[in-house]
Design a protein around this motif. Structure first.
Motif, PDB file in Angstrom:
ATOM      1  N   SER A  12       1.033  -1.133  -0.309  1.00 45.33           N
ATOM      2  CA  SER A  12       0.234  -0.149  -0.181  1.00 45.33           C
ATOM      3  C   SER A  12       0.978   1.247  -0.045  1.00 45.33           C
ATOM      4  N   ALA A  13       0.686   2.518  -0.580  1.00 48.17           N
ATOM      5  CA  ALA A  13       0.950   3.667  -0.139  1.00 48.17           C
ATOM      6  C   ALA A  13       1.925   3.704   1.328  1.00 48.17           C
TER       7      ALA A  13
ATOM      8  N   THR B 174      -1.639   8.118   0.442  1.00 47.40           N
ATOM      9  CA  THR B 174      -3.982   8.524  -0.293  1.00 47.40           C
ATOM     10  C   THR B 174      -4.882   9.863   0.365  1.00 47.40           C
TER      11      THR B 174
ATOM     12  N   GLU C  43       1.001   4.004  -3.856  1.00 45.52           N
ATOM     13  CA  GLU C  43       1.723   2.714  -4.424  1.00 45.52           C
ATOM     14  C   GLU C  43       3.269   2.641  -5.064  1.00 45.52           C
TER      15      GLU C  43
ATOM     16  N   PHE D 200      -3.656  -1.903  -5.326  1.00 48.87           N
ATOM     17  CA  PHE D 200      -4.802  -1.017  -5.290  1.00 48.87           C
ATOM     18  C   PHE D 200      -5.053  -0.367  -6.711  1.00 48.87           C
TER      19      PHE D 200
ATOM     20  N   ARG E 197     -11.042   2.807  -1.958  1.00 51.17           N
ATOM     21  CA  ARG E 197      -9.619   2.429  -1.152  1.00 51.17           C
ATOM     22  C   ARG E 197      -9.544   0.991  -0.472  1.00 51.17           C
ATOM     23  N   GLY E 198      -8.575   0.943   0.184  1.00 54.38           N
ATOM     24  CA  GLY E 198      -8.268  -0.360   1.224  1.00 54.38           C
ATOM     25  C   GLY E 198      -8.174  -1.064  -0.051  1.00 54.38           C
ATOM     26  N   ALA E 199      -7.549  -1.451  -1.113  1.00 59.00           N
ATOM     27  CA  ALA E 199      -8.404  -2.019  -1.830  1.00 59.00           C
ATOM     28  C   ALA E 199      -6.864  -3.241  -2.765  1.00 59.00           C
ATOM     29  N   SER E 200      -6.010  -2.669  -1.803  1.00 51.92           N
ATOM     30  CA  SER E 200      -4.932  -3.349  -2.022  1.00 51.92           C
ATOM     31  C   SER E 200      -4.605  -5.184  -1.481  1.00 51.92           C
TER      32      SER E 200
END
Ligand code: ASP
Ligand code: MG
Length: 424
Positions: free
Chosen positions: A41-42, A47, A74, A136, A151-154
């Motif tokens: 993730s970032a 983000t 990311e 993501f 959002r949160g999709a990693s």
């Protein structure tokens, strides 16, 4: 040994120290003989910061450009993690979502993965490298533009890659030690679950448990990917999310209730005075669907015989509130409803457990726990293994705590460990 996919969340790679710690962990897994593919993730709140930055430039950033901007978060972490691994003397290559073969539809901001062709990842593995993939994000099949998955999709990137690569496990590293019976930030006596079925996890994620992205669990269920949720700040085992047929190895021991989830992200719209005739609900929800609004609970009142009118209430993500109200306003004359009401001072509290299928009285116990705590119920919805209620926003914590206690979920000793992060 097989492939292990590891996903590290923003709090695990928040700064250079975190990145080095994560790199060491990855290298340790590699040394155990596994092929390792990593999704990152970032860093920290990057983000959100990028979003804020965009909003300082323009109140309505063009979705294509916003996605281009957000995916940079990311990309920073993936390159830094690859560098840190190289510093430890191991081979690592980073890849954007597009390079990793994550093909999506073209809905900016919440694109869906339609295919994964991870040729370059397989090549990197064959070359003996650790592949680091930016979470993501993907690339649209039609427009070839860069997209983000929400959002949160990693998490979703990680599980989808694990499925496409036939990985043995997808490890999700986060800032809490696993999946708990409730959010430890609200219920300090929450207990860590050793295992939970994908079916239960799906309901928990859909009910607002932020530990995993909903679509990631859908993926895991569809492709039978075992997930291990654990913290990157410790080596303790976390929670295994296993396919339904593997989770209840000893059904006698399976808990009746898996946990209590809550959600502060929803709003409620009521369409008042809808003519009670064929096709009205269809028209309303078709309109919402074509505006890409996700609906959660729906309740239609019995129509008043005298007027032939009914009210339809539904809940939806607050962030979709404006576009939903706009879309509904445009069909007011056509549908002939009276007015729209919007309320975002609500929250959802859900009780989840596969065992409630075979145990009567769960609903009664839940509602009486809420009653004793003075919590009023606004809406109710159920599935086979979940009961959800809408309550006033200010009463969410009380409702969660009372329910957790009523179902004997409180641990005698506080075991929850929150390692950092904001819970976002
Ligand atoms: N960085 C993205 C977010 O904050 C994706 C993710 O972390 O999963 O939503
Ligand atoms: Mg997350």
């Amino acid at each position: 040994m097989g492939i292990v996919v590891q996903k590290y969340g923003g709090s695990s790679v928040a700064d250079a120290t975190g990145i080095k710690r994560v790199a060491q962990r990855i290298v340790n897994t590699r040394k155990q003989g596994h092929d390792v593919v990593v999704v990152v993730s970032a860093m920290g709140d990057t983000t959100d910061e990028l979003r804020d930055l965009a909003e300082q430039v323009t109140p309505l950033p063009p979705p294509r450009e916003l996605d281009m901007l957000l995916t940079a978060g990311e990309r920073m972490s993936m390159a830094l993690v690859a560098m840190a691994i190289a510093q430890l003397g191991h081979k690592a290559q980073s890849f954007t979502g597009s390079q990793a073969g994550v093909i999506t539809d073209s809905v900016h901001g919440k694109a869906k993965i339609i295919d994964i062709s991870p040729g370059r990842i397989e090549q990197a593995i064959a070359d003996g490298a650790i592949a680091i993939v930016a979470g993501f994000q993907g690339v649209s099949q039609d427009t070839k533009d860069v997209t983000t998955l929400g959002r949160g999709a990693s998490d979703t990137t990680a599980v989808a890659l694990a499925a496409a690569l036939g990985a043995d496990v997808c490890e999700i590293y986060t800032d809490v030690a696993g999946v708990f019976t409730a959010d430890p930030r609200i219920v300090p006596a929450a207990r860590k679950l050793d295992r939970v079925s994908t079916e239960e996890m799906l309901e928990m994620a859909a009910s607002g448990a932020k530990i995993l992205h909903l679509r990631c669990v859908e993926y895991a269920r569809r492709y039978d990917v075992p997930i291990h949720v654990r913290t990157s700040f410790d080596t303790v085992e976390g929670t295994w999310i296993l396919p339904d047929h593997r989770s209840g190895e000893n059904p006698m021991e399976q808990a009746i209730i898996a946990g209590v989830a809550h959600d502060r992200s929803e709003a409620k719209i009521t369409v008042v005075g809808v003519p009670d005739k064929v096709g009205e609900a269809a028209r309303i929800f078709e309109t919402l669907a074509s505006s890409e609004v996700n609906i959660d609970m729906v309740v239609q009142n019995v129509s008043a015989a005298a007027t032939g009118l009914t009210d339809i209430s539904f809940t939806l993500p607050r962030e979709d509130g404006q576009s939903a109200m706009g879309a509904l306003a445009r069909i007011q004359d056509e549908v002939g409803y009276d007015k729209l009401l919007y309320d975002d001072q609500i929250g959802k509290v859900s009780l989840i457990g596969a065992g409630m299928r075979s145990h009567p009285g769960i609903t009664a116990k839940f509602f009486s726990a809420l009653a004793s705590a003075g919590v009023n119920i606004g809406m109710i919805s159920t599935s086979e293994i979940r009961i959800s209620v809408i309550v006033d926003e200010g009463q969410i914590d009380t409702a969660v705590q009372a329910t957790h206690t009523a179902f004997d979920l409180d641990a005698t000793e506080v075991e929850a460990v929150v390692y950092g992060g904001t819970g976002r």
